[in-house]
Design a protein around this motif. Structure first.
Motif, short mmCIF file in Angstrom:
data_model
loop_
_atom_site.label_atom_id
_atom_site.label_comp_id
_atom_site.label_asym_id
_atom_site.label_seq_id
_atom_site.Cartn_x
_atom_site.Cartn_y
_atom_site.Cartn_z
N SER A 33 0.82 -1.21 0.00
CA SER A 33 0.00 0.00 0.00
C SER A 33 0.86 1.26 0.00
O SER A 33 0.36 2.35 -0.27
CB SER A 33 -0.92 0.01 1.22
N GLN A 34 2.13 1.11 0.32
CA GLN A 34 3.10 2.20 0.35
C GLN A 34 4.38 1.70 -0.29
O GLN A 34 4.61 0.50 -0.36
CB GLN A 34 3.41 2.60 1.81
N PRO A 35 5.23 2.61 -0.73
CA PRO A 35 6.54 2.15 -1.21
C PRO A 35 7.32 1.54 -0.05
O PRO A 35 7.45 2.16 1.01
CB PRO A 35 7.22 3.43 -1.70
N ARG A 36 7.77 0.34 -0.21
CA ARG A 36 8.49 -0.38 0.84
C ARG A 36 9.95 -0.57 0.44
O ARG A 36 10.29 -0.55 -0.73
CB ARG A 36 7.85 -1.74 1.10
N LEU A 102 14.31 -8.63 -5.77
CA LEU A 102 14.92 -7.31 -5.57
C LEU A 102 14.23 -6.32 -6.50
O LEU A 102 14.72 -5.99 -7.57
CB LEU A 102 16.42 -7.37 -5.85
N LYS A 103 13.05 -5.89 -6.07
CA LYS A 103 12.26 -4.96 -6.87
C LYS A 103 11.47 -4.09 -5.91
O LYS A 103 10.89 -4.57 -4.95
CB LYS A 103 11.33 -5.74 -7.80
N ILE A 104 11.48 -2.80 -6.19
CA ILE A 104 10.72 -1.85 -5.38
C ILE A 104 9.37 -1.65 -6.07
O ILE A 104 9.29 -1.61 -7.28
CB ILE A 104 11.50 -0.52 -5.26
N ASN A 105 8.33 -1.52 -5.30
CA ASN A 105 6.98 -1.43 -5.88
C ASN A 105 6.66 -0.02 -6.39
O ASN A 105 5.57 0.49 -6.19
CB ASN A 105 5.93 -1.90 -4.86
N LEU A 106 7.62 0.58 -7.09
CA LEU A 106 7.43 1.89 -7.70
C LEU A 106 7.83 1.83 -9.18
O LEU A 106 8.62 0.97 -9.56
CB LEU A 106 8.32 2.94 -7.01
N HIS A 107 7.30 2.74 -9.96
CA HIS A 107 7.72 2.88 -11.35
C HIS A 107 7.66 4.36 -11.73
O HIS A 107 6.85 5.11 -11.17
CB HIS A 107 6.87 2.02 -12.29
N PRO A 108 8.51 4.78 -12.66
CA PRO A 108 8.51 6.19 -13.06
C PRO A 108 7.34 6.52 -13.97
O PRO A 108 6.90 5.70 -14.77
CB PRO A 108 9.83 6.36 -13.80
N VAL A 109 6.84 7.74 -13.80
CA VAL A 109 5.80 8.29 -14.68
C VAL A 109 6.38 9.57 -15.27
O VAL A 109 6.89 10.43 -14.53
CB VAL A 109 4.50 8.58 -13.91
N GLN A 167 5.55 6.39 -8.86
CA GLN A 167 4.22 6.01 -8.40
C GLN A 167 4.18 4.52 -8.09
O GLN A 167 4.97 3.74 -8.64
CB GLN A 167 3.16 6.35 -9.43
N LEU A 168 3.28 4.15 -7.19
CA LEU A 168 3.11 2.74 -6.83
C LEU A 168 2.77 1.92 -8.06
O LEU A 168 1.95 2.34 -8.88
CB LEU A 168 2.00 2.57 -5.80
#
Length: 170
Positions: A33-36, A102-109, A167-168
């Motif tokens: 639900s948040q960037p972890r 090894l992946k963060i739950n964010l991606h660039p917009v 963004q998530l």
């Protein structure tokens, strides 16, 4: 006769192992639900395991982990995550676990203030991406290959125009 007893024991124990093996190969059920931080376990488990000790925050060389609402959160507003694994080593509770990808739950917009989109040649985000997940064509917004992106935020840090937000991931 001992052979059949051994086989029965083995089969009995295998019945316990199979659900665990199936659980490990199942996709993540509850998205974050948040960037972890990197290596964060499933969100429900993360919220139970993270005890707000702050050890991951202290260990982070880039100072991108903060404690918020009693759990660790990743904040890439001012720096990127180098994916060094220091937070994993420091976590005493198992909320960060080496078995996780090894992946963060964010991606660039990318926004329309991008220099390349405004007809000024710029490839800073593409060059900064360690995963080669960004491709650029003249006069267009950058295109992200989400399969390659690990969410580190290096593209965001490299954009001097501030045309990239993180963004998530869904």
């Amino acid at each position: 006769m001992t052979e059949s007893i051994d086989n029965n024991r083995r089969n009995f124990l295998l019945r316990f192992y199979q659900p665990i093996q199936a659980c490990n190969s199942a996709p993540e059920i509850t998205p974050h639900s948040q960037p972890r931080p990197p290596y964060a376990v499933n969100e429900v488990l993360f919220l139970r395991l993270c005890d707000n000790c702050g050890e991951c925050q202290k260990a982070c060389p880039n100072s991108v982990i903060e404690m918020s609402d009693g759990v660790a959160k990743l904040n890439l507003d001012y720096n990127e995550c180098s994916l060094c694994g220091e937070c994993l080593k420091a976590c005493p509770t198992g909320a960060l676990h080496a078995s996780m990808p090894l992946k963060i739950n964010l991606h660039p917009v990318f926004t329309n203030t991008c220099n390349n989109y405004l007809q000024m040649e710029c490839q800073h985000c593409q060059m900064a991406c360690p995963q080669a997940a960004i491709s650029i064509e003249d006069g267009e917004l950058p295109v992200l290959n989400e399969d390659l992106c690990n969410g580190c935020g290096q593209c965001r840090s490299s954009c001097y125009m501030g045309a990239i937000s993180m963004q998530l991931s869904s």
